[in-house]
Design a protein around this motif. Sequence first.
Motif, PDB file in Angstrom:
ATOM      1  N   ALA A  34       0.793  -1.229   0.000  1.00 49.01           N
ATOM      2  CA  ALA A  34       0.000   0.000   0.000  1.00 49.01           C
ATOM      3  C   ALA A  34       0.833   1.292   0.000  1.00 49.01           C
ATOM      4  O   ALA A  34       0.581   2.162  -0.839  1.00 49.01           O
ATOM      5  N   PRO A  35       1.794   1.479   0.889  1.00 52.83           N
ATOM      6  CA  PRO A  35       2.519   2.763   0.892  1.00 52.83           C
ATOM      7  C   PRO A  35       3.271   3.081  -0.398  1.00 52.83           C
ATOM      8  O   PRO A  35       3.199   4.223  -0.864  1.00 52.83           O
ATOM      9  N   PRO A  36       3.965   2.119  -1.018  1.00 58.82           N
ATOM     10  CA  PRO A  36       4.614   2.487  -2.283  1.00 58.82           C
ATOM     11  C   PRO A  36       3.622   2.898  -3.370  1.00 58.82           C
ATOM     12  O   PRO A  36       3.922   3.780  -4.180  1.00 58.82           O
ATOM     13  N   LEU A  37       2.454   2.284  -3.366  1.00 56.34           N
ATOM     14  CA  LEU A  37       1.442   2.647  -4.345  1.00 56.34           C
ATOM     15  C   LEU A  37       0.919   4.062  -4.106  1.00 56.34           C
ATOM     16  O   LEU A  37       0.724   4.829  -5.052  1.00 56.34           O
ATOM     17  N   VAL A  38       0.724   4.415  -2.849  1.00 56.92           N
ATOM     18  CA  VAL A  38       0.258   5.761  -2.515  1.00 56.92           C
ATOM     19  C   VAL A  38       1.340   6.790  -2.847  1.00 56.92           C
ATOM     20  O   VAL A  38       1.048   7.861  -3.386  1.00 56.92           O
ATOM     21  N   VAL A  39       2.591   6.459  -2.560  1.00 57.99           N
ATOM     22  CA  VAL A  39       3.687   7.382  -2.873  1.00 57.99           C
ATOM     23  C   VAL A  39       3.808   7.560  -4.386  1.00 57.99           C
ATOM     24  O   VAL A  39       4.007   8.678  -4.874  1.00 57.99           O
ATOM     25  N   ALA A  40       3.699   6.471  -5.129  1.00 63.87           N
ATOM     26  CA  ALA A  40       3.771   6.575  -6.590  1.00 63.87           C
ATOM     27  C   ALA A  40       2.612   7.414  -7.129  1.00 63.87           C
ATOM     28  O   ALA A  40       2.799   8.218  -8.043  1.00 63.87           O
ATOM     29  N   ALA A  41       1.428   7.226  -6.549  1.00 63.09           N
ATOM     30  CA  ALA A  41       0.279   8.017  -6.992  1.00 63.09           C
ATOM     31  C   ALA A  41       0.491   9.491  -6.676  1.00 63.09           C
ATOM     32  O   ALA A  41       0.164  10.357  -7.494  1.00 63.09           O
ATOM     33  N   ALA A  42       1.048   9.792  -5.521  1.00 63.12           N
ATOM     34  CA  ALA A  42       1.300  11.190  -5.163  1.00 63.12           C
ATOM     35  C   ALA A  42       2.358  11.800  -6.081  1.00 63.12           C
ATOM     36  O   ALA A  42       2.238  12.954  -6.501  1.00 63.12           O
ATOM     37  N   ALA A  43       3.389  11.032  -6.385  1.00 62.17           N
ATOM     38  CA  ALA A  43       4.445  11.548  -7.249  1.00 62.17           C
ATOM     39  C   ALA A  43       3.950  11.751  -8.680  1.00 62.17           C
ATOM     40  O   ALA A  43       4.347  12.713  -9.340  1.00 62.17           O
ATOM     41  N   LEU A  44       3.110  10.851  -9.145  1.00 60.89           N
ATOM     42  CA  LEU A  44       2.610  10.958 -10.520  1.00 60.89           C
ATOM     43  C   LEU A  44       1.397  11.872 -10.661  1.00 60.89           C
ATOM     44  O   LEU A  44       0.903  12.072 -11.769  1.00 60.89           O
ATOM     45  N   SER A  45       0.922  12.404  -9.545  1.00 65.58           N
ATOM     46  CA  SER A  45      -0.237  13.295  -9.639  1.00 65.58           C
ATOM     47  C   SER A  45       0.101  14.589 -10.358  1.00 65.58           C
ATOM     48  O   SER A  45      -0.800  15.297 -10.812  1.00 65.58           O
ATOM     49  N   ILE A  46       1.391  14.883 -10.494  1.00 58.18           N
ATOM     50  CA  ILE A  46       1.800  16.083 -11.230  1.00 58.18           C
ATOM     51  C   ILE A  46       1.357  15.983 -12.690  1.00 58.18           C
ATOM     52  O   ILE A  46       0.943  16.969 -13.290  1.00 58.18           O
ATOM     53  N   ILE A  47       1.430  14.770 -13.238  1.00 54.86           N
ATOM     54  CA  ILE A  47       1.025  14.589 -14.635  1.00 54.86           C
ATOM     55  C   ILE A  47      -0.356  13.930 -14.734  1.00 54.86           C
ATOM     56  O   ILE A  47      -0.698  13.348 -15.742  1.00 54.86           O
ATOM     57  N   TRP A  48      -1.130  13.986 -13.675  1.00 51.84           N
ATOM     58  CA  TRP A  48      -2.500  13.510 -13.604  1.00 51.84           C
ATOM     59  C   TRP A  48      -2.669  11.996 -13.722  1.00 51.84           C
ATOM     60  O   TRP A  48      -3.780  11.499 -13.637  1.00 51.84           O
ATOM     61  N   VAL A  49      -1.598  11.253 -13.926  1.00 57.99           N
ATOM     62  CA  VAL A  49      -1.712   9.792 -13.924  1.00 57.99           C
ATOM     63  C   VAL A  49      -1.898   9.298 -12.496  1.00 57.99           C
ATOM     64  O   VAL A  49      -2.627   8.341 -12.231  1.00 57.99           O
ATOM     65  N   GLY A  50      -1.251   9.993 -11.568  1.00 57.55           N
ATOM     66  CA  GLY A  50      -1.345   9.609 -10.168  1.00 57.55           C
ATOM     67  C   GLY A  50      -2.729   9.751  -9.578  1.00 57.55           C
ATOM     68  O   GLY A  50      -3.096   9.027  -8.663  1.00 57.55           O
ATOM     69  N   VAL A  51      -3.488  10.684 -10.105  1.00 56.20           N
ATOM     70  CA  VAL A  51      -4.862  10.853  -9.619  1.00 56.20           C
ATOM     71  C   VAL A  51      -5.673   9.599  -9.933  1.00 56.20           C
ATOM     72  O   VAL A  51      -6.480   9.147  -9.120  1.00 56.20           O
ATOM     73  N   LEU A  52      -5.444   9.031 -11.099  1.00 51.88           N
ATOM     74  CA  LEU A  52      -6.127   7.777 -11.451  1.00 51.88           C
ATOM     75  C   LEU A  52      -5.590   6.604 -10.647  1.00 51.88           C
ATOM     76  O   LEU A  52      -6.314   5.658 -10.369  1.00 51.88           O
ATOM     77  N   LEU A  53      -4.312   6.648 -10.282  1.00 58.02           N
ATOM     78  CA  LEU A  53      -3.691   5.574  -9.512  1.00 58.02           C
ATOM     79  C   LEU A  53      -4.030   5.661  -8.027  1.00 58.02           C
ATOM     80  O   LEU A  53      -3.957   4.671  -7.309  1.00 58.02           O
ATOM     81  N   LEU A  54      -4.437   6.845  -7.589  1.00 55.66           N
ATOM     82  CA  LEU A  54      -4.740   7.034  -6.170  1.00 55.66           C
ATOM     83  C   LEU A  54      -5.979   6.262  -5.731  1.00 55.66           C
ATOM     84  O   LEU A  54      -6.017   5.747  -4.616  1.00 55.66           O
ATOM     85  N   LEU A  55      -6.963   6.138  -6.582  1.00 54.98           N
ATOM     86  CA  LEU A  55      -8.178   5.401  -6.226  1.00 54.98           C
ATOM     87  C   LEU A  55      -7.895   3.937  -5.920  1.00 54.98           C
ATOM     88  O   LEU A  55      -8.277   3.438  -4.853  1.00 54.98           O
ATOM     89  N   PRO A  56      -7.189   3.181  -6.788  1.00 51.78           N
ATOM     90  CA  PRO A  56      -6.880   1.797  -6.410  1.00 51.78           C
ATOM     91  C   PRO A  56      -5.937   1.704  -5.220  1.00 51.78           C
ATOM     92  O   PRO A  56      -6.027   0.764  -4.431  1.00 51.78           O
ATOM     93  N   ALA A  57      -5.053   2.680  -5.055  1.00 51.05           N
ATOM     94  CA  ALA A  57      -4.126   2.651  -3.920  1.00 51.05           C
ATOM     95  C   ALA A  57      -4.880   2.786  -2.601  1.00 51.05           C
ATOM     96  O   ALA A  57      -4.636   2.033  -1.648  1.00 51.05           O
ATOM     97  N   LEU A  58      -5.795   3.724  -2.543  1.00 51.14           N
ATOM     98  CA  LEU A  58      -6.570   3.917  -1.313  1.00 51.14           C
ATOM     99  C   LEU A  58      -7.571   2.787  -1.097  1.00 51.14           C
ATOM    100  O   LEU A  58      -7.870   2.422   0.045  1.00 51.14           O
ATOM    101  N   THR A  59      -8.086   2.212  -2.167  1.00 47.89           N
ATOM    102  CA  THR A  59      -8.973   1.051  -2.038  1.00 47.89           C
ATOM    103  C   THR A  59      -8.211  -0.140  -1.477  1.00 47.89           C
ATOM    104  O   THR A  59      -8.726  -0.870  -0.624  1.00 47.89           O
TER     105      THR A  59
END
Length: 93
Positions: A34-59
């Motif tokens: 879980a934590p690496p997925l959340v960190v990757a989502a936060a890092a990639l949120s700059i290019i908006w890919v992380g926003v899509l990755l954040l939902l499965p990470a938090l789920t």
Amino acid sequence: MFLIPDRHALRRLRHDLVLVIPGLPLTLLASLSAPPLVVAAAALSIIWVGVLLLLPALTLASAWARLDRRRPRRWGIEVTTPGTTPTGRVRGG
């Protein structure tokens, strides 16, 4: 000075270990996934890919938490599920 445990303390220790030891692999898997997925989502949120990755990470993190709360319930220990509290109506300006 050494303390000699009595039977009650040893019985309580055995009961506690039965609850804790099976949770170690679960905790290890949860902390490795879980934590690496959340960190990757936060890092990639700059290019908006992380926003899509954040939902499965938090789920996934929520699923690990539900699984971890389910374990003590099997042993008869009641664990309260955290929830949101209603805040009421928001007043307009």
